[in-house]
Design a protein around this motif. Sequence first.
Motif, PDB file in Angstrom:
ATOM      1  N   VAL A 105       0.952  -1.268   0.011  1.00  0.00           N
ATOM      2  CA  VAL A 105      -0.107   0.146  -0.035  1.00  0.00           C
ATOM      3  C   VAL A 105       0.948   1.284   0.001  1.00  0.00           C
ATOM      4  O   VAL A 105       1.724   1.308   0.744  1.00  0.00           O
ATOM      5  N   THR A 106       0.510   2.133  -0.831  1.00  0.00           N
ATOM      6  CA  THR A 106       1.150   3.649  -0.920  1.00  0.00           C
ATOM      7  C   THR A 106       0.197   4.492  -0.337  1.00  0.00           C
ATOM      8  O   THR A 106      -0.895   4.709  -0.912  1.00  0.00           O
ATOM      9  N   ASP A 107       0.381   5.426   0.474  1.00  0.00           N
ATOM     10  CA  ASP A 107      -0.483   6.716   0.925  1.00  0.00           C
ATOM     11  C   ASP A 107      -0.657   7.324  -0.630  1.00  0.00           C
ATOM     12  O   ASP A 107       0.209   7.487  -1.208  1.00  0.00           O
ATOM     13  N   PRO A 108      -1.904   7.769  -0.472  1.00  0.00           N
ATOM     14  CA  PRO A 108      -2.213   8.441  -1.917  1.00  0.00           C
ATOM     15  C   PRO A 108      -1.324   9.760  -2.112  1.00  0.00           C
ATOM     16  O   PRO A 108      -1.189   9.937  -3.242  1.00  0.00           O
ATOM     17  N   ALA A 109      -0.981  10.455  -1.036  1.00  0.00           N
ATOM     18  CA  ALA A 109      -0.039  11.649  -1.335  1.00  0.00           C
ATOM     19  C   ALA A 109       1.032  11.201  -1.869  1.00  0.00           C
ATOM     20  O   ALA A 109       1.854  12.238  -2.256  1.00  0.00           O
ATOM     21  N   TYR A 110       1.348   9.953  -1.766  1.00  0.00           N
ATOM     22  CA  TYR A 110       2.888   9.604  -2.380  1.00  0.00           C
ATOM     23  C   TYR A 110       2.787   8.698  -3.514  1.00  0.00           C
ATOM     24  O   TYR A 110       3.869   8.023  -4.068  1.00  0.00           O
ATOM     25  N   GLN A 111       1.735   8.369  -4.182  1.00  0.00           N
ATOM     26  CA  GLN A 111       1.559   7.461  -5.181  1.00  0.00           C
ATOM     27  C   GLN A 111       2.105   7.921  -6.632  1.00  0.00           C
ATOM     28  O   GLN A 111       2.367   9.208  -6.530  1.00  0.00           O
ATOM     29  N   ARG A 112       2.396   7.031  -7.158  1.00  0.00           N
ATOM     30  CA  ARG A 112       3.004   7.362  -8.981  1.00  0.00           C
ATOM     31  C   ARG A 112       4.256   7.980  -8.724  1.00  0.00           C
ATOM     32  O   ARG A 112       4.837   8.684  -9.285  1.00  0.00           O
ATOM     33  N   ARG A 113       5.237   7.538  -7.528  1.00  0.00           N
ATOM     34  CA  ARG A 113       6.296   7.913  -7.391  1.00  0.00           C
ATOM     35  C   ARG A 113       7.423   6.740  -7.449  1.00  0.00           C
ATOM     36  O   ARG A 113       8.489   6.848  -7.111  1.00  0.00           O
ATOM     37  N   GLY A 114       7.037   5.529  -7.712  1.00  0.00           N
ATOM     38  CA  GLY A 114       7.942   4.285  -7.856  1.00  0.00           C
ATOM     39  C   GLY A 114       8.299   3.700  -6.396  1.00  0.00           C
ATOM     40  O   GLY A 114       9.066   2.810  -6.155  1.00  0.00           O
ATOM     41  N   HIS A 115       7.345   4.231  -5.192  1.00  0.00           N
ATOM     42  CA  HIS A 115       7.758   3.535  -3.996  1.00  0.00           C
ATOM     43  C   HIS A 115       7.318   1.970  -4.207  1.00  0.00           C
ATOM     44  O   HIS A 115       7.891   1.183  -3.631  1.00  0.00           O
ATOM     45  N   GLY A 116       5.997   1.715  -4.579  1.00  0.00           N
ATOM     46  CA  GLY A 116       5.656   0.170  -4.609  1.00  0.00           C
ATOM     47  C   GLY A 116       6.391  -0.629  -5.279  1.00  0.00           C
ATOM     48  O   GLY A 116       6.642  -1.631  -4.882  1.00  0.00           O
ATOM     49  N   ARG A 117       7.020  -0.063  -6.549  1.00  0.00           N
ATOM     50  CA  ARG A 117       7.736  -0.685  -7.496  1.00  0.00           C
ATOM     51  C   ARG A 117       9.024  -1.092  -6.952  1.00  0.00           C
ATOM     52  O   ARG A 117       9.626  -2.368  -6.706  1.00  0.00           O
ATOM     53  N   ALA A 118       9.682  -0.150  -6.034  1.00  0.00           N
ATOM     54  CA  ALA A 118      10.802  -0.311  -5.419  1.00  0.00           C
ATOM     55  C   ALA A 118      10.781  -1.184  -4.257  1.00  0.00           C
ATOM     56  O   ALA A 118      11.538  -2.101  -3.875  1.00  0.00           O
ATOM     57  N   ILE A 119       9.628  -1.198  -3.544  1.00  0.00           N
ATOM     58  CA  ILE A 119       9.363  -2.320  -2.384  1.00  0.00           C
ATOM     59  C   ILE A 119       9.370  -3.640  -3.057  1.00  0.00           C
ATOM     60  O   ILE A 119      10.077  -4.636  -2.555  1.00  0.00           O
ATOM     61  N   VAL A 120       8.458  -3.801  -4.130  1.00  0.00           N
ATOM     62  CA  VAL A 120       8.362  -5.262  -4.578  1.00  0.00           C
ATOM     63  C   VAL A 120       9.851  -5.632  -5.190  1.00  0.00           C
ATOM     64  O   VAL A 120       9.963  -6.661  -5.128  1.00  0.00           O
ATOM     65  N   ARG A 121      10.691  -4.856  -5.803  1.00  0.00           N
ATOM     66  CA  ARG A 121      11.784  -5.190  -6.360  1.00  0.00           C
ATOM     67  C   ARG A 121      12.742  -5.648  -5.228  1.00  0.00           C
ATOM     68  O   ARG A 121      13.393  -6.813  -5.134  1.00  0.00           O
ATOM     69  N   SER A 122      12.691  -4.772  -4.056  1.00  0.00           N
ATOM     70  CA  SER A 122      13.345  -5.372  -2.841  1.00  0.00           C
ATOM     71  C   SER A 122      12.818  -6.838  -2.461  1.00  0.00           C
ATOM     72  O   SER A 122      13.709  -7.471  -2.038  1.00  0.00           O
ATOM     73  N   LEU A 123      11.538  -6.809  -2.282  1.00  0.00           N
ATOM     74  CA  LEU A 123      11.075  -8.090  -1.676  1.00  0.00           C
ATOM     75  C   LEU A 123      11.463  -9.337  -2.698  1.00  0.00           C
ATOM     76  O   LEU A 123      12.054 -10.119  -2.384  1.00  0.00           O
ATOM     77  N   LEU A 124      11.477  -9.151  -4.095  1.00  0.00           N
ATOM     78  CA  LEU A 124      11.719 -10.112  -4.994  1.00  0.00           C
ATOM     79  C   LEU A 124      13.268 -10.628  -4.997  1.00  0.00           C
ATOM     80  O   LEU A 124      13.656 -11.672  -4.965  1.00  0.00           O
ATOM     81  N   ASP A 125      14.131  -9.439  -4.790  1.00  0.00           N
ATOM     82  CA  ASP A 125      15.507  -9.639  -4.253  1.00  0.00           C
ATOM     83  C   ASP A 125      15.689 -10.752  -2.984  1.00  0.00           C
ATOM     84  O   ASP A 125      16.387 -11.678  -3.057  1.00  0.00           O
ATOM     85  N   TRP A 126      14.743 -10.366  -1.923  1.00  0.00           N
ATOM     86  CA  TRP A 126      14.777 -11.220  -0.831  1.00  0.00           C
ATOM     87  C   TRP A 126      14.413 -12.557  -0.970  1.00  0.00           C
ATOM     88  O   TRP A 126      15.022 -13.557  -0.348  1.00  0.00           O
ATOM     89  N   PHE A 127      13.249 -12.697  -1.609  1.00  0.00           N
ATOM     90  CA  PHE A 127      12.756 -14.036  -2.038  1.00  0.00           C
ATOM     91  C   PHE A 127      13.863 -14.747  -2.879  1.00  0.00           C
ATOM     92  O   PHE A 127      14.149 -15.977  -2.675  1.00  0.00           O
ATOM     93  N   ARG A 128      14.656 -14.197  -3.675  1.00  0.00           N
ATOM     94  CA  ARG A 128      15.617 -15.034  -4.471  1.00  0.00           C
ATOM     95  C   ARG A 128      16.827 -15.366  -3.602  1.00  0.00           C
ATOM     96  O   ARG A 128      17.172 -16.555  -3.647  1.00  0.00           O
ATOM     97  N   GLU A 129      17.008 -14.729  -2.746  1.00  0.00           N
ATOM     98  CA  GLU A 129      17.990 -14.968  -1.542  1.00  0.00           C
ATOM     99  C   GLU A 129      17.601 -16.214  -0.710  1.00  0.00           C
ATOM    100  O   GLU A 129      18.283 -16.919  -0.026  1.00  0.00           O
ATOM    101  N   ARG A 130      16.188 -16.309  -0.543  1.00  0.00           N
ATOM    102  CA  ARG A 130      15.530 -17.461   0.457  1.00  0.00           C
ATOM    103  C   ARG A 130      15.467 -18.372  -0.471  1.00  0.00           C
ATOM    104  O   ARG A 130      14.933 -19.573  -0.145  1.00  0.00           O
ATOM    105  N   ASP A 131      15.606 -18.565  -1.955  1.00  0.00           N
ATOM    106  CA  ASP A 131      15.572 -19.775  -2.821  1.00  0.00           C
ATOM    107  C   ASP A 131      14.068 -20.287  -2.961  1.00  0.00           C
ATOM    108  O   ASP A 131      13.580 -21.453  -2.999  1.00  0.00           O
ATOM    109  N   VAL A 132      13.078 -19.322  -2.962  1.00  0.00           N
ATOM    110  CA  VAL A 132      11.669 -19.582  -3.045  1.00  0.00           C
ATOM    111  C   VAL A 132      11.531 -20.230  -4.637  1.00  0.00           C
ATOM    112  O   VAL A 132      11.979 -19.994  -5.655  1.00  0.00           O
ATOM    113  N   ALA A 133      10.452 -21.072  -4.603  1.00  0.00           N
ATOM    114  CA  ALA A 133      10.097 -21.607  -5.820  1.00  0.00           C
ATOM    115  C   ALA A 133       9.195 -20.691  -6.822  1.00  0.00           C
ATOM    116  O   ALA A 133       9.116 -20.676  -7.903  1.00  0.00           O
TER     117      ALA A 133
END
Length: 164
Positions: A105-133
Amino acid sequence: MRHHTGMRQAAVRQAAEDDITELVRLRALLFETLGGDFFNPPTVGDDWRTALASVLKEQLAADDTRILVVDGDSGLAACGIGTVDRWFPGPHSPNGRVGHVIGMVTDPAYQRRGHGRAIVRSLLDWFRERDVARVDLYASRDGEPLYRALGFTDHPDPALYWRP
């Protein structure tokens, strides 16, 4: 760091205990935005917020959970949670490790600034480190284009639920 739109990359960090009040606020905002009786049953009060704060505090240090945030000017601009479950292995999941992205979730005042994308990318890196299928998520209509752009596709199984 800059990404393809030329905007400055959001500074993603792990959540801390001091962020719990803001994490509860953002999660409540998510449910208000999604609306309907499924996400906001009329008979439920605010007890869930206290339970959420307790679970967040407990999960901040868990090895199988990653809670990420982006700071706003006052409070949090965005958050997202990743969890890893151990399911039974199979040909489609040799180690049985399945990741889940929840609570984006992104606060409406901060939407469309790439925050959600940056969080998901960081989570995907974390998942890769944990060898998820694989990594599963439920997307809102507004969030679906972002997730598809990051490589998420339709799940082969229908999503069903049951409530006792």
